[in-house]
Design a protein around this motif. Structure first.
Motif, PDB file in Angstrom:
ATOM      1  N   SER A 435       0.740  -1.213   0.122  1.00 33.36           N
ATOM      2  CA  SER A 435       0.535   0.262  -0.197  1.00 33.36           C
ATOM      3  C   SER A 435       1.081   1.275   0.178  1.00 33.36           C
ATOM      4  O   SER A 435       2.269   1.164   0.316  1.00 33.36           O
ATOM      5  CB  SER A 435      -1.023   0.486   1.287  1.00 33.36           C
ATOM      6  OG  SER A 435      -0.479   0.333   2.116  1.00 33.36           O
ATOM      7  N   VAL A 448      -2.590   8.221   3.811  1.00 32.71           N
ATOM      8  CA  VAL A 448      -3.150   6.958   3.264  1.00 32.71           C
ATOM      9  C   VAL A 448      -3.048   7.932   1.472  1.00 32.71           C
ATOM     10  O   VAL A 448      -3.384   8.984   1.295  1.00 32.71           O
ATOM     11  CB  VAL A 448      -4.282   6.457   3.335  1.00 32.71           C
ATOM     12  CG1 VAL A 448      -4.578   5.427   1.899  1.00 32.71           C
ATOM     13  CG2 VAL A 448      -4.204   5.846   4.577  1.00 32.71           C
ATOM     14  N   TYR A 449      -2.464   7.006   1.312  1.00 35.24           N
ATOM     15  CA  TYR A 449      -2.470   7.777   0.039  1.00 35.24           C
ATOM     16  C   TYR A 449      -3.306   7.167  -1.337  1.00 35.24           C
ATOM     17  O   TYR A 449      -2.869   5.510  -2.179  1.00 35.24           O
ATOM     18  CB  TYR A 449      -0.483   8.027  -1.322  1.00 35.24           C
ATOM     19  CG  TYR A 449      -0.498   8.323  -2.827  1.00 35.24           C
ATOM     20  CD1 TYR A 449      -0.884   9.418  -2.985  1.00 35.24           C
ATOM     21  CD2 TYR A 449      -0.760   7.979  -3.762  1.00 35.24           C
ATOM     22  CE1 TYR A 449      -0.947  10.295  -4.226  1.00 35.24           C
ATOM     23  CE2 TYR A 449      -0.322   7.849  -5.089  1.00 35.24           C
ATOM     24  CZ  TYR A 449      -0.844   9.835  -5.272  1.00 35.24           C
ATOM     25  OH  TYR A 449      -0.653   9.768  -6.654  1.00 35.24           O
ATOM     26  N   ASP A 450      -4.021   7.691  -1.780  1.00 32.80           N
ATOM     27  CA  ASP A 450      -4.950   7.180  -2.969  1.00 32.80           C
ATOM     28  C   ASP A 450      -4.981   8.122  -4.707  1.00 32.80           C
ATOM     29  O   ASP A 450      -5.114   8.645  -3.959  1.00 32.80           O
ATOM     30  CB  ASP A 450      -6.292   8.250  -1.924  1.00 32.80           C
ATOM     31  CG  ASP A 450      -7.470   6.977  -3.551  1.00 32.80           C
ATOM     32  OD1 ASP A 450      -7.329   6.263  -4.070  1.00 32.80           O
ATOM     33  OD2 ASP A 450      -8.796   7.108  -3.276  1.00 32.80           O
ATOM     34  N   SER A 452      -6.629   7.854  -6.838  1.00 36.27           N
ATOM     35  CA  SER A 452      -7.895   8.472  -7.647  1.00 36.27           C
ATOM     36  C   SER A 452      -7.690   9.792  -6.759  1.00 36.27           C
ATOM     37  O   SER A 452      -8.800  10.087  -6.955  1.00 36.27           O
ATOM     38  CB  SER A 452      -8.306   7.023  -7.698  1.00 36.27           C
ATOM     39  OG  SER A 452      -9.390   6.935  -6.237  1.00 36.27           O
ATOM     40  N   ASN A 453      -7.734   9.817  -5.568  1.00 35.81           N
ATOM     41  CA  ASN A 453      -8.151  11.328  -4.666  1.00 35.81           C
ATOM     42  C   ASN A 453      -6.902  11.540  -4.145  1.00 35.81           C
ATOM     43  O   ASN A 453      -6.877  11.873  -2.830  1.00 35.81           O
ATOM     44  CB  ASN A 453      -9.314  10.914  -3.656  1.00 35.81           C
ATOM     45  CG  ASN A 453      -9.609  11.638  -3.319  1.00 35.81           C
ATOM     46  OD1 ASN A 453      -9.258  13.032  -3.739  1.00 35.81           O
ATOM     47  ND2 ASN A 453      -9.833  12.290  -1.766  1.00 35.81           N
TER      48      ASN A 453
END
Length: 639
Positions: A435, A448-450, A452-453
């Protein structure tokens, strides 16, 4: 209007601040950086080495088959050094000047007694025997003195009595020795079938009296197939063909001076002298040993104009002496103790080719090349427990390497870098489970790195030294070799050698330091930084944020952001020489007279972003010293 600095350099006034001057910048420099130009102009570093090499030998022919050789050699070097730091600015400012003198003497001697016996029985049976007794000892002695608060910068060439206030001195003495006895027997039949056996017994002072002596056997065999009758029909093409195999056991002598002993060190308390515990001893330490096997073949083609060699080798290394972690509650110095706990192996293939391209009366041209393919794997450590820091005790190197079962010795160890979050310029890393987390630079916290956002900073996360660091690459080359050429036209000769190596990774810690966030000197890589969503930079360099160096660049740990390939090709040596013709040699009554010019380490081909990929130590390049480029001229005369 800006007033001229009285020193003639751009320094901050008053001089007591000891930083480079602001000049016409709007902000002062960070990290109390000094003016390096002043430091280079006024500080002094000097060393001088006197070295004496001595070697004598004597041969005696006892019988027609038995000879004796005595050989004694000594190497004595004496080094004197001076370090001076100017009191006005730089490193010496806080101590009102600093002087350091040292003197180091290194003496190594070797004494060999060799008996050789050779005899031929029945014309075809050739036997030989060798007995060797060898004694070696080396001694290293160092003394140093230092002084600070110097009364005048006039005293900048040596420690002068009463020219400084604060005084200190120290020194060390280490010595070790080894005694070796060797017996070797050889036999061959018609120079066709060969067998050799040896036994070596070594005793080394680096181990305790109970374990310092051990035996190292060896055996080898060879077959010159090309001398068989069935090979004669193709002898013009395959002029030489040999098969060989060997087994040997050897010991490693580079294990430190006293790894088995309980050691203390000076530990003064206020004005009283005392001693403190320094090393927890282990008198059961044994030799590190290597069992080597080798299978090889040699080919000679076209009357040996072309020769080819091939070898397969495997080296099983046992009883590695490593610093084993112990519980801090035991009170053992550095929380480690030396034990024979490690096993590893090296295996690989070796190739060698040599070709006489041209060979006539006036012009000769020989070319040769060799290649080694190598693999290194750690097969056993104590209780399967990782040894973070590997075999290094250097605090700049140890946090970045590890010894782990199934991996190469001293593998790089750190965090895996993903790149830059283009939405905000934050660095993004992989956790151990794959992750992604981003380090929010303004708050020095992780989220946390998303993908998509990417702009979201909603879910807190961690990047753990204990659980998220991974293997980043092996530090030992997996291939290396060389290509060389030698030409001679009449009395003129020309030669060169290229050396190559690769398959290893290097953590470029120096490059990381040049990416600091404190208004210091930076490498040009900083120009690729993230600046905005519309100007995201190179996608690899995060945004700038003053004084965030520790967090942004993870200055306490390695990361794949600064891990690079160590592959290179180096022009190691190139030479041009001229030998006087025979007619002139006879007139001046000398056997040989050659004039030459040569250069070493003059050209490097590599994608490595540091100065030289060979500056690393255990895979870490931290302000190392590159190999020197040397150009020399000389004359060789034989009477």
């Amino acid at each position: 209007m800006m007033l001229a600095n009285p020193t003639g350099y751009n320094l901050t006034l008053p001089l007591s601040t000891n930083t480079v001057g602001r000049w016409d910048n709007t902000d002062p420099v960070g990290d109390n950086i000094t003016n390096i130009i002043y430091v280079l102009d006024h500080n002094k570093y000097y060393s001088k080495v006197n070295r004496t090499l001595l070697s004598i030998f004597a041969n005696a022919k006892i019988t027609s088959d038995l000879t004796y050789k005595l050989q004694v050699s000594a190497d004595n070097s004496i080094t004197g050094g001076l370090q001076y730091w100017n009191p006005i600015h730089g490193d010496g400012r806080s101590r009102n000047g600093y002087l350091y003198n040292d003197n180091t003497e290194y003496l190594r001697w070797n004494w060999q007694n060799i008996l050789n016996y050779k005899h031929t029985f029945g014309e075809n049976h050739n036997v030989g025997a060798t007995a060797v007794a060898e004694y070696q000892k080396q001694r290293y002695q160092n003394f140093w003195g230092s002084g600070s608060d110097i009364i005048s910068d006039f005293f900048n060439k040596n420690l002068v009595t009463n020219s400084y206030v604060t005084k200190d001195s120290g020194g060390s003495v280490t010595e070790n020795g080894i005694i070796s006895y060797l017996g070797r027997f050889t036999y061959n039949y018609k120079e066709k079938y060969f067998i050799q056996g040896s036994i070596r017994r070594d005793g080394i002072s680096k181990l305790s009296a109970d374990t310092r002596w051990t035996n190292f056997p060896g055996v080898s065999a060879g077959w010159t197939v090309s001398k068989e009758d069935f090979m004669q029909g193709i002898s013009n093409t395959l002029s030489d063909f040999k098969l060989r195999a060997s087994y040997s056991k050897v010991g490693n002598t580079e294990i430190g001076n006293y790894p088995y002993m309980d050691l203390t060190t000076g530990s003064p308390y206020a004005t009283a002298n005392g001693i403190g515990y320094f090393q927890f001893g282990n008198p059961q330490l044994q030799w590190e040993s290597s069992e080597k096997i080798d299978f090889g073949a040699d080919f000679g083609l076209f009357n040996n104009r072309l020769t080819i060699g091939f070898d397969y080798y495997r080296n099983n290394i046992d009883k590695l002496i490593l610093a084993v972690p112990v519980s801090p509650s035991l009170g053992v110095p550095f929380n480690t103790t030396n034990k024979n706990i490690g096993k590893l192996y090296n295996q690989g293939l070796e190739f060698a080719v040599a070709y006489k391209a041209i060979n006539n009366q006036n012009f000769k041209w020989d070319v040769s090349s060799n290649l080694t393919l190598s693999k290194n794997v750690v097969t056993d450590v104590f209780n399967g427990q990782d040894i973070i820091g590997g075999s290094s005790t250097d605090t700049n190197i140890a946090p970045n390497i590890i010894i782990r079962e199934g991996e190469s010795m001293n593998s790089l160890y750190g965090f895996r870098y993903w790149g830059v979050n283009k939405a905000n310029g934050n660095p993004v890393y992989y956790k151990a489970d794959g992750s992604l987390v981003q380090g929010n630079i303004p708050t020095s916290t992780y989220y946390v790195y998303d993908p998509s956002n990417p702009a979201a900073l909603t879910t807190p996360a961690t990047l753990s030294v204990a659980t998220d660091k991974v293997i980043l690459g092996n530090t030992l080359p997996t291939y290396y070799g060389s290509v060389s050429s030698s030409m001679k036209y009449k009395n003129l000769d020309f030669g060169f050698m290229f050396r190559f190596s690769g398959g290893n990774k290097i953590f470029n810690s120096t490059r990381r330091e040049l990416m600091n966030q404190n208004f210091n000197n930076n490498g040009t890589e900083i120009l690729g930084r993230w600046q905005s969503v519309d100007n995201p930079g190179d996608g690899w360099t995060p945004r700038l944020w003053a004084s965030s160096n520790t967090f942004t660049n993870l200055s306490g740990n390695a990361s794949s952001r600064f891990v690079e390939k160590g592959d290179f090709i180096s022009l190691d040596n190139i030479s041009l020489g001229y030998t006087l013709p025979r007619i002139l040699l006879d007139k001046i009554q000398v056997e040989n007279f050659r004039i030459y010019v040569q250069a070493q380490n003059i050209w490097l081909i590599s994608d490595y972003k540091g100065i030289n990929p060979e500056m690393e130590t255990s895979g870490v390049d931290i302000n190392g010293t590159p190999r020197s480029k040397v150009i020399s001229m000389g004359i060789n005369v034989s009477l």
